[in-house]
Design a protein around this motif. Structure first.
Motif, mmCIF file in Angstrom:
data_model
loop_
_atom_site.group_PDB
_atom_site.id
_atom_site.type_symbol
_atom_site.label_atom_id
_atom_site.label_comp_id
_atom_site.label_asym_id
_atom_site.label_seq_id
_atom_site.Cartn_x
_atom_site.Cartn_y
_atom_site.Cartn_z
ATOM 1 N N PRO B 137 -11.173 3.319 5.590
ATOM 2 C CA PRO B 137 -11.253 3.866 6.952
ATOM 3 C C PRO B 137 -11.190 5.388 6.974
ATOM 4 O O PRO B 137 -11.721 6.014 7.895
ATOM 5 C CB PRO B 137 -10.041 3.254 7.664
ATOM 6 C CG PRO B 137 -9.188 2.650 6.630
ATOM 7 C CD PRO B 137 -9.975 2.482 5.385
ATOM 8 N N VAL B 139 -12.689 7.429 4.899
ATOM 9 C CA VAL B 139 -14.042 7.943 4.676
ATOM 10 C C VAL B 139 -14.883 7.726 5.932
ATOM 11 O O VAL B 139 -15.623 8.606 6.375
ATOM 12 C CB VAL B 139 -14.685 7.260 3.457
ATOM 13 C CG1 VAL B 139 -16.154 7.642 3.338
ATOM 14 C CG2 VAL B 139 -13.940 7.614 2.182
ATOM 15 N N GLN B 140 -14.724 6.542 6.522
ATOM 16 C CA GLN B 140 -15.459 6.238 7.754
ATOM 17 C C GLN B 140 -15.132 7.254 8.843
ATOM 18 O O GLN B 140 -16.009 7.702 9.576
ATOM 19 C CB GLN B 140 -15.076 4.839 8.237
ATOM 20 C CG GLN B 140 -15.805 4.423 9.499
ATOM 21 C CD GLN B 140 -15.261 3.143 10.110
ATOM 22 O OE1 GLN B 140 -14.114 2.748 9.866
ATOM 23 N NE2 GLN B 140 -16.074 2.484 10.893
ATOM 24 N N ASN B 141 -13.866 7.636 8.927
ATOM 25 C CA ASN B 141 -13.430 8.443 10.057
ATOM 26 C C ASN B 141 -13.507 9.942 9.856
ATOM 27 O O ASN B 141 -13.255 10.691 10.795
ATOM 28 C CB ASN B 141 -11.997 8.067 10.434
ATOM 29 C CG ASN B 141 -11.951 6.762 11.197
ATOM 30 O OD1 ASN B 141 -12.988 6.220 11.560
ATOM 31 N ND2 ASN B 141 -10.774 6.256 11.428
ATOM 32 N N SER B 171 -5.865 7.394 10.048
ATOM 33 C CA SER B 171 -6.637 6.171 9.815
ATOM 34 C C SER B 171 -6.108 5.323 8.671
ATOM 35 O O SER B 171 -6.456 4.153 8.573
ATOM 36 C CB SER B 171 -8.087 6.520 9.482
ATOM 37 O OG SER B 171 -8.600 7.405 10.417
ATOM 38 N N CYS B 172 -5.330 5.912 7.790
ATOM 39 C CA CYS B 172 -4.908 5.180 6.580
ATOM 40 C C CYS B 172 -3.742 4.269 6.913
ATOM 41 O O CYS B 172 -2.673 4.731 7.300
ATOM 42 C CB CYS B 172 -4.508 6.153 5.482
ATOM 43 S SG CYS B 172 -3.901 5.305 4.012
ATOM 44 N N PRO B 173 -3.921 2.934 6.753
ATOM 45 C CA PRO B 173 -2.819 2.027 7.083
ATOM 46 C C PRO B 173 -1.680 2.085 6.072
ATOM 47 O O PRO B 173 -0.620 1.515 6.306
ATOM 48 C CB PRO B 173 -3.471 0.642 7.044
ATOM 49 C CG PRO B 173 -4.938 0.870 6.896
ATOM 50 C CD PRO B 173 -5.117 2.218 6.304
ATOM 51 N N TYR B 174 -1.922 2.756 4.944
ATOM 52 C CA TYR B 174 -0.930 2.762 3.867
ATOM 53 C C TYR B 174 -0.112 4.046 3.820
ATOM 54 O O TYR B 174 0.759 4.194 2.974
ATOM 55 C CB TYR B 174 -1.630 2.534 2.522
ATOM 56 C CG TYR B 174 -2.521 1.309 2.549
ATOM 57 C CD1 TYR B 174 -1.961 0.041 2.431
ATOM 58 C CD2 TYR B 174 -3.889 1.417 2.721
ATOM 59 C CE1 TYR B 174 -2.761 -1.089 2.490
ATOM 60 C CE2 TYR B 174 -4.702 0.292 2.782
ATOM 61 C CZ TYR B 174 -4.129 -0.963 2.669
ATOM 62 O OH TYR B 174 -4.914 -2.072 2.740
ATOM 63 N N GLY B 175 -0.413 4.998 4.690
ATOM 64 C CA GLY B 175 0.344 6.246 4.714
ATOM 65 C C GLY B 175 0.197 7.062 3.448
ATOM 66 O O GLY B 175 1.128 7.751 3.027
ATOM 67 N N LYS B 238 -1.443 -5.198 2.896
ATOM 68 C CA LYS B 238 -2.046 -5.145 4.230
ATOM 69 C C LYS B 238 -3.545 -5.479 4.248
ATOM 70 O O LYS B 238 -4.358 -4.681 4.712
ATOM 71 C CB LYS B 238 -1.846 -3.758 4.846
ATOM 72 C CG LYS B 238 -0.388 -3.344 4.924
ATOM 73 C CD LYS B 238 -0.236 -2.024 5.657
ATOM 74 C CE LYS B 238 1.220 -1.605 5.677
ATOM 75 N NZ LYS B 238 1.467 -0.386 6.420
ATOM 76 N N GLU B 240 -4.937 -7.420 6.099
ATOM 77 C CA GLU B 240 -5.386 -7.729 7.464
ATOM 78 C C GLU B 240 -6.205 -6.598 8.079
ATOM 79 O O GLU B 240 -6.889 -6.782 9.073
ATOM 80 C CB GLU B 240 -4.198 -8.074 8.369
ATOM 81 C CG GLU B 240 -3.218 -6.950 8.651
ATOM 82 C CD GLU B 240 -2.080 -6.858 7.639
ATOM 83 O OE1 GLU B 240 -2.266 -7.327 6.495
ATOM 84 O OE2 GLU B 240 -1.018 -6.308 7.999
ATOM 85 N N TYR B 241 -6.158 -5.418 7.461
ATOM 86 C CA TYR B 241 -6.939 -4.305 8.007
ATOM 87 C C TYR B 241 -8.393 -4.318 7.512
ATOM 88 O O TYR B 241 -9.183 -3.469 7.908
ATOM 89 C CB TYR B 241 -6.284 -2.968 7.651
ATOM 90 C CG TYR B 241 -4.991 -2.735 8.400
ATOM 91 C CD1 TYR B 241 -5.011 -2.403 9.750
ATOM 92 C CD2 TYR B 241 -3.767 -2.869 7.768
ATOM 93 C CE1 TYR B 241 -3.833 -2.214 10.449
ATOM 94 C CE2 TYR B 241 -2.579 -2.668 8.461
ATOM 95 C CZ TYR B 241 -2.615 -2.343 9.805
ATOM 96 O OH TYR B 241 -1.461 -2.157 10.500
ATOM 97 N N GLY B 242 -8.696 -5.241 6.629
ATOM 98 C CA GLY B 242 -10.076 -5.359 6.151
ATOM 99 C C GLY B 242 -10.542 -4.200 5.297
ATOM 100 O O GLY B 242 -11.747 -3.927 5.221
ATOM 101 N N THR B 243 -9.613 -3.520 4.655
ATOM 102 C CA THR B 243 -9.992 -2.333 3.882
ATOM 103 C C THR B 243 -10.382 -2.660 2.448
ATOM 104 O O THR B 243 -10.891 -1.821 1.737
ATOM 105 C CB THR B 243 -8.825 -1.336 3.857
ATOM 106 O OG1 THR B 243 -7.658 -2.021 3.401
ATOM 107 C CG2 THR B 243 -8.550 -0.780 5.239
#
Lengths: 424, 257
Positions: B137, B139-141, B171-175, B238, B240-243
């Motif tokens: 996410p 890179v996408q963002n 954007s990074c769900p992992y911090g 995680k 569930e974030y589809g990463t």
């Protein structure tokens, strides 16, 4: 090692289990940005009510709202620039936009919208520019020469003020207002999309976010226009009173001014209330839906919404921002004073909504097991604590008024206090 | 409307000049920027394996990373870190990573509390680093394309191009991401791209005394890391974030965040 500075360290206070790299990265300037674009969009929508939908009662307000929208538009990118760690590279958003990113659309959306607003103002004021240029050509002196040339440039060489040409101008204004409304909604809805599409953030991620942003944008824009309109009208009344006392000529009588002001405020208040209902319902729907579906993140969101930010959300945002002003506006016999109080409360409520989204969304950790507090810097001791603190926000908040003052010198959005042709 | 010849030519000239100027801009095809930059070897992929059973929380990896990648030693940010999890008999979970575990966990003080060993149901350490997501996410963002995936699947940041908007950090769900304390642009773990492309191991892998961190080539079926991932029960963080994270964990627990 070089001198180092960890962004966010000075104002982030962590509690519980928070990942080491987490800080309040988006601070007060990112609260200001959607607040300002919201005002831009709202002011434009208000002006379009007259130009597009022919709400005749809003004629005076429409002209002012459009020019004010332009002043706000000039101010909108400033908080964005201020929050960048590399502000001088901000132009890259225009030069190398990476279109999978919501932010990259800023250049296109913003410029398109700016073009629409500028063109609409131009069509609205073209006859005025021509008139001023001709008027000033009769006067002598360096000042009027300079001013005359400015107006001549502003006419862009289109000096035809025949009824046919003016009619064409009106058509263009209507057309521009027509495409301007969706563009304004897009500009602000897209600001909502920036937040709503961040899947890592449990509070932000909802498809409702852009719509919620648009609705609250419109109410804040209308409220600010009503507020500023009243201030200017009060000033005009004050000047008129003074001139009357000295037996000088005035454009409108005191009674006329009072009448127009109240009429304008009452009509705008109706539209304000309609949009307030929409905004409030959407925000409530979002809240209820989150609680009802109660997915994994709900535990932490609940403690943010119902405990940590309870006062900010339910008292400041909902009670002060929606309920009280709604009652104030709905209560029969609306006076200007009461309407002003209501608009100030609405503006405060929308500001709190931005705050609760931007800061509230960063108050809980990605671990869902810790919290972060934004201790907003008040007395700055360096550039960072200035721009991401109280004074940075105040600066950004005042700039549009500053711009408006100067724009208004060139393109007056109110009829002049001492009209030359009319005597009283 | 009738046009004079001169006027017509004038309009045509302006249009042509305008079109010519627009021609200076163009849309890049997907992956074209990476192609032009020439970054990466398409025949090489990387995958990371963390064996949490082997981690003792010594923090050697964090120290090695900080020194190797020039993250100011005393700054509370880090490209990699180690988390300590202590689950008590009451069901309460204590978790922390003070100073990203740079100095190791050497005292009985999870979250600043002293815990009676008899009250502990289970306790363990979990090293964290960038997952080099297949669908990143960040890179996408990135609004300006300053962060990108190399052909090996490693996500890098161009320090000369990042505008520092912080959207990737959000954007990074992992911090994983943070602003570099010296360069003031987005910073992240690169699995020591400068080392692995030269046949060296990432600093953290190299520094780990217990083999808790390993890197491998998923295209080589004989690679021990690839074999472990293929044959053992591994998990990712995680999902569930589809990463589609590329760091695989052995011994991950439901209490891990």
């Amino acid at each position: 090692m070089h001198q180092w500075y960890v962004h966010g360290l000075e104002w982030t206070q962590k509690q519980g289990f928070v990942y080491p790299n987490e800080f309040i990265t988006w601070s007060i300037q990112i609260v200001m940005y959607p607040f300002l674009t919201g005002l831009v969009a709202g002011a434009f929508v208000l002006s379009s009510l007259y130009h597009l939908f022919g709400v005749k009662e809003l004629k005076d307000m429409a002209k002012f709202a459009l020019v004010f929208s332009f002043a706000l538009l000039l101010g909108a990118p400033i908080p964005l620039m201020l929050h960048l760690q590399q502000p001088l590279r901000g132009v890259e958003i225009y030069m190398t936009p990476h279109f999978t990113s919501a932010i990259s659309a800023f250049g296109i959306v913003y410029l398109t919208y700016a073009l629409i607003v500028c063109s609409e103002i131009w069509f609205l004021y073209r006859a005025f520019f021509v008139g001023r240029a001709t008027e000033l050509s009769k006067k002598e002196g360096l000042g009027s020469l300079a001013l005359r040339n400015i107006y001549r440039v502003l006419t862009l060489g289109a000096n035809d003020v025949s009824p046919k040409a003016i009619e064409a101008d009106h058509k263009a204004i209507k057309f521009l207002a027509g495409i301007g409304v969706p563009a304004a909604c897009f500009l602000h809805g897209y600001a909502g999309f920036i937040f709503g599409s961040v899947k890592a953030n449990a509070l932000w991620m909802t498809p409702l976010m852009p719509v919620i942003f648009i609705m609250s944008a419109i109410i804040s824009g209308i409220a600010l226009c009503m507020f500023t309109y009243t201030i200017v009208m009060e000033w005009k009344k004050h000047v008129t009173k003074k001139r009357l006392a000295r037996h000088l000529r005035t454009g409108e009588t005191l009674q006329e001014l009072r009448g127009t002001e109240l009429e304008m405020i009452r009509i705008s208040a109706k539209y304000l209330m309609a949009f307030m209902i929409a905004a409030f319902s959407l925000e409530l729907l979002d809240l209820i839906f989150r609680g009802y579906t109660a997915v994994k993140s709900w535990d932490i969101l609940r403690s943010v919404i119902y405990q940590r930010d309870w006062v900010d959300i339910f008292i400041k945002q909902y009670l002060c921002g929606y309920v009280i002003p709604f009652v104030l506006l709905l209560w029969p016999g609306l006076t200007v004073r009461r309407a002003v109080l209501a608009t100030v409360l609405v503006l405060f409520g929308v500001y709190m909504m931005r705050w609760n989204v931007v800061i509230g969304g960063q108050e809980f950790s990605l671990t869902f097991a810790g919290f972060m507090n934004y201790n907003i810097p008040i007395i700055p001791h360096n550039w960072q604590t200035y721009k991401e603190g109280v004074f940075g926000a105040i600066t950004v908040g005042l700039l549009p008024f500053f711009f408006f003052y100067f724009i208004n010198k060139l393109i007056p959005s109110f009829p002049p206090v001492h009209h030359e042709g009319k005597t009283k | 409307m009738s046009l004079e010849r001169r006027q017509f030519l004038k309009i045509m000239g302006t249009t042509a000049a305008g079109a010519g100027m627009l021609g200076a801009f163009r849309f890049l095809e997907k992956g074209e920027a990476t192609q032009i930059l020439g970054s990466g070897n398409p025949n090489q992929k990387w995958v990371f394996l963390v064996n949490t059973y082997n981690c003792v929380g010594c923090g050697m990896c964090v120290r090695a990373c900080k020194l190797e990648n020039e993250i100011p030693y005393n700054a509370p940010v880090s490209r990699t870190w180690v988390e300590r999890y202590v689950e008590l008999n009451s069901g309460k979970v204590l978790a922390d990573s003070p100073m990203a575990a740079r100095d190791g966990f050497t005292a009985d003080n999870p979250m600043g509390k002293t815990v009676n060993p008899a009250d502990i149901t289970k306790a363990f350490f979990v090293p964290k680093l960038c997952n080099q997501c297949e669908k990143p996410p960040c890179v996408q963002n990135c609004p300006v394309g300053a962060t990108f995936s190399t052909k090996e699947g490693i996500v890098l940041v161009d320090r000369t191009w990042c505008i520092g908007c912080g959207y990737c950090i959000m954007s990074c769900p992992y911090g994983v991401r943070f602003f570099h304390p010296v360069y003031h642009v987005a910073e992240k773990c690169t699995w020591c791209y400068h080392r692995i492309t030269k046949g060296l191991k990432p600093a953290c892998v190299f520094a780990c005394p217990f083999g808790a961190r390993q890197i491998g080539n998923p295209q080589d079926l004989n690679d021990p890391v690839t074999k472990t991932i293929a044959t053992q029960r591994v998990a990712v963080l995680k999902d569930e974030y589809g990463t589609k994270p590329q760091v695989f964990y052995l011994g991950l627990d439901r209490i891990v965040r």
